[in-house]
Design a protein around this motif. Structure first.
Motif, PDB file in Angstrom:
ATOM      1  N   ARG B  25       0.798  -1.163   0.024  1.00  0.00           N
ATOM      2  CA  ARG B  25       0.136   0.086  -0.031  1.00  0.00           C
ATOM      3  C   ARG B  25       0.784   1.230  -0.088  1.00  0.00           C
ATOM      4  O   ARG B  25       1.874   1.177   0.889  1.00  0.00           O
ATOM      5  N   ASP B  31      -0.373   8.389   9.644  1.00  0.00           N
ATOM      6  CA  ASP B  31      -1.569   7.883  10.378  1.00  0.00           C
ATOM      7  C   ASP B  31      -2.100   7.024   9.209  1.00  0.00           C
ATOM      8  O   ASP B  31      -2.556   5.793   9.487  1.00  0.00           O
ATOM      9  N   ALA B  32      -2.034   7.207   7.957  1.00  0.00           N
ATOM     10  CA  ALA B  32      -2.307   6.311   6.758  1.00  0.00           C
ATOM     11  C   ALA B  32      -1.606   5.187   6.803  1.00  0.00           C
ATOM     12  O   ALA B  32      -2.124   4.003   6.569  1.00  0.00           O
ATOM     13  N   VAL B  34      -0.171   3.602   9.382  1.00  0.00           N
ATOM     14  CA  VAL B  34      -0.653   2.872  10.552  1.00  0.00           C
ATOM     15  C   VAL B  34      -1.856   1.822   9.955  1.00  0.00           C
ATOM     16  O   VAL B  34      -2.223   0.640  10.471  1.00  0.00           O
ATOM     17  N   LYS B  35      -2.899   2.642   9.290  1.00  0.00           N
ATOM     18  CA  LYS B  35      -4.266   2.088   9.001  1.00  0.00           C
ATOM     19  C   LYS B  35      -3.749   0.886   8.042  1.00  0.00           C
ATOM     20  O   LYS B  35      -4.384  -0.099   7.988  1.00  0.00           O
ATOM     21  N   ALA B  36      -2.920   1.408   7.018  1.00  0.00           N
ATOM     22  CA  ALA B  36      -2.721   0.267   6.190  1.00  0.00           C
ATOM     23  C   ALA B  36      -1.884  -1.020   6.625  1.00  0.00           C
ATOM     24  O   ALA B  36      -2.267  -2.081   6.374  1.00  0.00           O
ATOM     25  N   GLU B  38      -2.297  -2.172   9.634  1.00  0.00           N
ATOM     26  CA  GLU B  38      -3.289  -2.831  10.514  1.00  0.00           C
ATOM     27  C   GLU B  38      -4.362  -3.512   9.478  1.00  0.00           C
ATOM     28  O   GLU B  38      -4.675  -4.947   9.629  1.00  0.00           O
ATOM     29  N   ALA B  39      -4.631  -3.016   8.112  1.00  0.00           N
ATOM     30  CA  ALA B  39      -5.252  -3.790   7.368  1.00  0.00           C
ATOM     31  C   ALA B  39      -4.460  -4.994   6.699  1.00  0.00           C
ATOM     32  O   ALA B  39      -5.126  -5.935   6.497  1.00  0.00           O
ATOM     33  N   ALA B  69       1.463  -0.775  16.087  1.00  0.00           N
ATOM     34  CA  ALA B  69       1.075   0.526  15.432  1.00  0.00           C
ATOM     35  C   ALA B  69       2.012   1.669  15.843  1.00  0.00           C
ATOM     36  O   ALA B  69       2.239   2.692  15.043  1.00  0.00           O
ATOM     37  N   ARG B  73       3.991   4.003  13.474  1.00  0.00           N
ATOM     38  CA  ARG B  73       3.931   5.495  13.187  1.00  0.00           C
ATOM     39  C   ARG B  73       5.144   6.161  13.468  1.00  0.00           C
ATOM     40  O   ARG B  73       5.676   7.124  12.762  1.00  0.00           O
TER      41      ARG B  73
END
Lengths: 494, 218
Positions: B25, B31-32, B34-36, B38-39, B69, B73
């Motif tokens: 990704r 922030d993005a 971390v989201k990626a 986790e996905a 996470a 970050r």
């Protein structure tokens, strides 16, 4: 007959040859070539040209090409200065000449002016419909018509190897090996600057030529890599192609900015080309020649299963090692073969592979063992080591002060006859069972000096006596690899 | 003149050619990232990715095995801050961790005589010392890819190895044939490096890649 075979016919099967630059000076290329054509009994007519019409080698000459009757010569051998060659070529075309070998230098190898002359010469040949070999080459041979049109000596015996070399002297080396071993050539050419005909063109022709069983090439550079690869692939579908390449340490990686590029040496890429096209790649001149001569004289093996048969212990050990490093499979001696040999010799023999009879053989044992081994279905190839050892002692008896007393005459003759029988048996069982049987002996080096009948008898069978077990192994492994390449591609399996 | 594609763009091109690549990704912020991460599932690898980014490892722009996470970050912030003056367009690449003890290298190069040539070699930390590589001219004919694998000196590394299954030869063949196809169909590609191609439970995955394009003057 294909267009290609027809195109090359006047070069390699000319009815007559025009030689320019012939004189009374025996050092001039024209005179040397005229001499060599006469010396080896060229079957066609020879038309020597001398501007002043003076005799050469006791033969009359022609003052100009125009004096030669139309339709009698197919080939012109040019060794005259570059500046006069265009006019000679035009005159030759008028009398029906359709091929030219240009030995003259001063062309592409000689700077910008030479390159211009070379381009003009090719353009002229194209316009006249003349097939042009060279320039800057040593010459060509074609044994079918007993033609030695060369400015240098070697003229090998007839055979089924055809050779093309970018280097004149490597071409000579290849042919010298033919003279030495008597495994000969159909054709050979020193292609010089390859102005009109590239190496690939000759190889494409050899692939189609019915007189050629195997091609042998020396090259340094390849202009059109793709074209070469396509020609080589098509060639190896028909017959083997042996290539020695020089200049491989020159790494053509100036523009390498990637990892892949940094690894992509000239040699690495060429290794890939050889693997993909099934080219037999040789490491040096003797390897190249012996590979070609082995292809020309031995059947292809069905697999890697190799049996060694030795009358010399140490040689058997070293050759076993060489087989393993070369990837040949040194099979365990099959049980039934072992039992069959048990019946022939005392129990002290090796009972394994290599088969070493440990001196237990009698008069007929060696031919019998060769026959049993070659007939066995688990054996693909045989290397037979140590021919000539008996005969070498025979020679020492014959040359000493006791001869012919004390029974030395009878034993010496017996030794000679035995080694001759062994050489014949090796060739016969090979032919009978369609399997390679390679004979190796260091005594090949003494055959000329002392007249050792063992290696000489191998030569009389039309095959090579390899000077060492290693060289026999090397040649055999080339055959095995080529056979595997062919098998894989002809089976239709992906 | 040549231009290089970013790692992300390079891998997209390779994916289309049949080379397995990880599910990466591309994001712009910590922030993005971390989201990626986790996905995708932790742990992940994080890299700075842009057309001008080269020598990532040497410049410490690759952060591996980030398992939380917070780690993602903090490392993402560090990487964004490490961008040079002409690397403002560089983004963050979040990738699943690919594990495997064996690495191979593959690639494409244009030889002046023979045209596009595919390479395969033994990778990893000893790659340069071993220099165990082999080439094949593209396009590849049947048997070419397999013989390319078999011509490596240390080809036994492609077999079963210390409890790991043998390399999936079909998958590796697809990689080699995919590279060859790109070499033939895309004359604008000057070179491709796939380094490393990690053998993950027998399956080769292109963890990093670099495609170099010939800049055509319009």
């Amino acid at each position: 007959m294909s267009d290609r075979v027809e195109r090359f016919r006047p070069l390699f099967y000319p009815r007559g040859v025009v030689v320019t630059g012939v004189s009374q000076h025996p050092g001039k290329f024209g005179t040397v070539t005229f001499h060599n054509l006469l010396r080896f009994g060229y079957e066609g007519e020879i038309f020597p040209i001398n501007r002043d019409g003076i005799e050469s080698l006791g033969h009359g000459t022609y003052r100009s090409v125009e004096e030669i009757p139309h339709g009698r010569a197919d080939l012109v051998f040019l060794c005259t200065p570059a500046k006069v060659n265009p006019d000679l070529l035009r005159a030759c075309a008028k009398i029906g000449v359709r091929a030219a070998f240009v030995a003259s230098a001063g062309y592409g190898e000689a700077g910008a002016e030479g390159a211009r002359l070379q381009n003009e010469l090719v353009a002229l040949a194209d316009e006249l419909g003349i097939v042009l070999a060279g320039p800057n080459g040593q010459g060509l041979i074609s044994t079918s018509v007993s033609m030695c049109a060369q400015i240098v000596a070697p003229y090998p015996p007839p055979g089924s190897i055809s050779m093309v070399s970018q280097s004149g002297n490597i071409g000579s080396s290849y042919m010298n090996y033919g003279v030495l071993t008597q495994v000969g050539y159909s054709k050979g050419i020193s292609c010089g600057n390859s102005a009109q005909l590239a190496i690939a063109d000759y190889l494409a022709y050899y692939a189609e030529d019915p007189d050629t069983a195997v091609s042998l090439a020396y090259l340094e550079g390849v202009e059109d890599g793709r074209g070469f690869l396509d020609v080589a692939r098509a060639h190896t579908r028909q017959k083997p192609l042996v290539v020695l390449r020089g200049g491989v340490t020159d790494s053509g990686k100036a523009a390498a900015s990637s990892h892949t590029g940094a690894m992509a040496s000239n040699d690495q890429i060429f290794r890939g080309v050889c693997r993909q096209a099934g080219i037999t790649r040789a490491e040096n001149v003797e390897d190249a020649y012996e590979a070609a001569a082995t292809f020309a004289t031995q059947p292809l093996p069905r697999g890697r299963r190799t049996l060694l048969f030795t009358v010399a212990g140490g040689w058997g050990v070293l050759t076993s090692d060489a087989c393993v490093s070369a990837g040949l499979e040194l099979i365990p001696l099959p049980d039934d073969l072992c039992k069959a040999i048990d019946k022939l010799v005392p129990a002290r023999w090796s009972r394994g592979n290599p088969i070493d009879l440990a001196g237990g053989e009698t008069r007929d044992t060696i031919p019998e063992v060769l026959e049993l081994a070659a007939a066995h279905p688990d054996v693909d190839s045989i290397i037979y080591l140590g021919i000539g050892i008996q005969a070498a002692q025979g020679q020492v008896f014959k040359s000493g002060g006791f001869y012919p007393e004390y029974g030395l005459d009878r034993i010496a003759d017996f030794h000679y006859r035995q080694d001759e029988r062994y050489a014949k048996a090796a060739a016969e069982v090979s032919q009978r069972h369609g399997k390679p049987v390679l004979v190796a002996s260091d005594l090949v080096y003494t055959d000329r000096q002392y007249g050792n009948p063992g290696p000489l008898a191998v030569r009389d069978t039309g095959r090579i006596c390899y000077p060492s077990g290693h060289r026999a192994v090397r040649a055999l492994s080339h055959l095995v690899r080529y056979a595997e390449y062919r098998d894989k591609r002809s089976s239709g399996a992906n | 003149m040549t231009t290089t594609l970013s790692e992300f763009e390079s891998k997209q091109l390779l994916r289309e050619a049949g080379v397995p690549v990880p599910d990466d990704r591309l994001v712009d912020t910590a922030d993005a990232a971390v989201k990626a991460a986790e996905a995708i599932g932790l742990p992940v690898a994080l890299k700075l990715c842009g057309r001008h980014i080269a020598h990532k490892t040497e410049r410490n722009l690759v952060r591996l095995g980030l398992a939380s996470a917070d780690r993602v970050r903090s490392q993402a912030e560090e990487l964004l801050a490490a961008r040079g003056p002409d690397e403002g367009d560089a983004r963050l690449l979040v990738s699943p961790m690919v594990s495997g003890r064996r690495e191979v290298i593959a690639g494409l190069v244009r030889d002046p005589q023979f045209g596009p040539c595919v390479m395969l070699g033994i990778g990893g930390i000893f790659a340069e010392a071993l220099a165990d590589v082999a080439f094949a001219v593209a396009p590849l004919e049947p048997h070419d890819a397999d013989e390319l694998m078999d011509s490596l000196q240390y080809r036994q590394l492609l077999g079963e190895f210390r409890g790991e299954p043998a390399v999936d030869r079909t998958a590796l063949r697809n990689v080699l044939e995919g590279l060859a196809k790109l070499g033939v169909e895309r004359p604008d590609i000057r070179s491709i490096d796939v380094n490393p191609l990690i053998i993950d439970r027998g399956r080769p995955v292109a963890v990093d890649a670099l495609v170099e394009l010939e800049e055509t003057s319009a």
